[in-house]
Design a protein around this motif. Structure first.
Motif, mmCIF file in Angstrom:
data_model
loop_
_atom_site.group_PDB
_atom_site.id
_atom_site.type_symbol
_atom_site.label_atom_id
_atom_site.label_comp_id
_atom_site.label_asym_id
_atom_site.label_seq_id
_atom_site.Cartn_x
_atom_site.Cartn_y
_atom_site.Cartn_z
ATOM 1 N N PRO A 134 4.460 96.640 103.380
ATOM 2 C CA PRO A 134 5.628 95.777 103.230
ATOM 3 C C PRO A 134 5.223 94.317 103.010
ATOM 4 O O PRO A 134 4.118 93.910 103.341
ATOM 5 N N SER A 135 6.125 93.562 102.450
ATOM 6 C CA SER A 135 5.938 92.125 102.266
ATOM 7 C C SER A 135 6.814 91.421 103.286
ATOM 8 O O SER A 135 7.984 91.756 103.445
ATOM 9 N N LEU A 136 6.264 90.435 103.979
ATOM 10 C CA LEU A 136 6.994 89.720 105.026
ATOM 11 C C LEU A 136 7.230 88.277 104.625
ATOM 12 O O LEU A 136 6.384 87.660 103.995
ATOM 13 N N GLN A 137 8.380 87.748 105.008
ATOM 14 C CA GLN A 137 8.659 86.337 104.806
ATOM 15 C C GLN A 137 9.582 85.857 105.904
ATOM 16 O O GLN A 137 10.534 86.534 106.266
ATOM 17 N N GLU A 138 9.294 84.674 106.431
ATOM 18 C CA GLU A 138 10.159 84.061 107.431
ATOM 19 C C GLU A 138 11.029 83.031 106.740
ATOM 20 O O GLU A 138 10.550 82.229 105.945
ATOM 21 N N ASP A 139 12.325 83.071 107.024
ATOM 22 C CA ASP A 139 13.199 82.059 106.439
ATOM 23 C C ASP A 139 13.244 80.839 107.355
ATOM 24 O O ASP A 139 12.642 80.824 108.425
ATOM 25 N N SER A 140 13.942 79.812 106.920
ATOM 26 C CA SER A 140 13.961 78.556 107.676
ATOM 27 C C SER A 140 14.722 78.671 108.988
ATOM 28 O O SER A 140 14.657 77.777 109.822
ATOM 29 N N LEU A 141 15.433 79.773 109.197
ATOM 30 C CA LEU A 141 16.169 79.986 110.448
ATOM 31 C C LEU A 141 15.357 80.792 111.458
ATOM 32 O O LEU A 141 15.814 81.040 112.559
ATOM 33 N N GLY A 142 14.165 81.227 111.053
ATOM 34 C CA GLY A 142 13.302 81.971 111.955
ATOM 35 C C GLY A 142 13.431 83.477 111.855
ATOM 36 O O GLY A 142 12.753 84.207 112.574
ATOM 37 N N PHE A 143 14.297 83.985 110.969
ATOM 38 C CA PHE A 143 14.411 85.419 110.777
ATOM 39 C C PHE A 143 13.230 85.907 109.943
ATOM 40 O O PHE A 143 12.774 85.219 109.038
ATOM 41 N N ILE A 144 12.765 87.103 110.236
ATOM 42 C CA ILE A 144 11.696 87.715 109.471
ATOM 43 C C ILE A 144 12.341 88.705 108.506
ATOM 44 O O ILE A 144 13.102 89.578 108.907
ATOM 45 N N TRP A 145 12.037 88.540 107.225
ATOM 46 C CA TRP A 145 12.545 89.438 106.188
ATOM 47 C C TRP A 145 11.394 90.314 105.744
ATOM 48 O O TRP A 145 10.301 89.831 105.440
ATOM 49 N N VAL A 146 11.638 91.619 105.713
ATOM 50 C CA VAL A 146 10.637 92.594 105.313
ATOM 51 C C VAL A 146 11.133 93.249 104.029
ATOM 52 O O VAL A 146 12.232 93.796 103.983
ATOM 53 N N LYS A 147 10.322 93.179 102.995
ATOM 54 C CA LYS A 147 10.653 93.787 101.709
ATOM 55 C C LYS A 147 9.730 94.976 101.504
ATOM 56 O O LYS A 147 8.519 94.870 101.643
ATOM 57 N N ASN A 148 10.322 96.127 101.230
ATOM 58 C CA ASN A 148 9.518 97.279 100.854
ATOM 59 C C ASN A 148 10.283 98.095 99.826
ATOM 60 O O ASN A 148 11.293 97.640 99.295
ATOM 61 N N SER A 149 9.832 99.297 99.536
ATOM 62 C CA SER A 149 10.438 100.089 98.466
ATOM 63 C C SER A 149 11.870 100.521 98.789
ATOM 64 O O SER A 149 12.628 100.852 97.882
#
Length: 185
Positions: A40-55
């Motif tokens: 998976p690809s992970l990214q944190e937004d400016s609000l502190g939430f972690i977004w996980v992108k996968n298939s």
């Protein structure tokens, strides 16, 4: 006396070291129950939430649980699989996601998804967004064909600004910066 003092000091230090070690029990940490296939690809937004992108789609982790956003919900039922996305939050706590296939959507802080694919492309083929930049009540989008778009929260519209050219060639916009509300570099 010095021997007794040494024993007391050793006992006290041992007590502190052991109590610190036991304070790091596993129950102090959250064990995630969600597993992800592939990488998976992970990214944190400016609000502190972690977004996980996968298939499967996007997952938003709030520190306790995951919220699931399938790609067909974000980009529409005609979405074709894409590996690369840009993710960026704006100053209104909304989250912008753009696929390299020309999809652009905004997920607001209550989970409502708005697609901007049609207003982005207009009469053209799909536009690949390569840069997202925020400033106060505006969000700017640079593209691979050199076009720059701006979403303005005052007008609630996505407008095409300009397509800069260098030696009659379009330039892919990789990054942008606002210096004020009317100046974008």
């Amino acid at each position: 006396q010095s021997r007794n003092l040494r024993l007391v000091v050793c006992f006290t230090l041992s007590f502190y070291v052991l109590s610190f070690g036991y304070g790091q029990e596993g129950i102090n940490f959250i064990k995630l129950k969600k597993t992800f296939q592939r990488t998976p690809s992970l990214q944190e937004d400016s609000l502190g939430f972690i977004w996980v992108k996968n298939s499967e789609g996007l997952f938003k982790f709030d520190g306790y649980e995951f919220s699931y956003f399938p790609y067909s919900t974000i980009f529409g039922s005609d979405f074709t699989r894409d590996k690369d996305f840009l993710l960026e939050s704006d100053n209104y706590k909304n989250f912008w996601i753009s696929s390299f296939n020309g999809e652009l959507s905004r997920i607001d802080n209550s989970g409502i998804i708005t697609s901007f694919k049609d207003s982005l492309a207009g009469n053209q083929t799909s536009v690949q967004i390569t840069s997202i930049t925020k400033f106060k009540n505006q969000v700017a989008f640079g593209s691979s064909n050199g076009a720059i778009y701006k979403y303005d929260y005052n007008t609630m519209k996505l407008d095409s600004l300009i397509t800069p050219r260098l030696n009659s060639d379009t330039q892919s916009i990789k990054s942008m910066a606002f210096t004020d509300e009317n100046s974008l570099w």
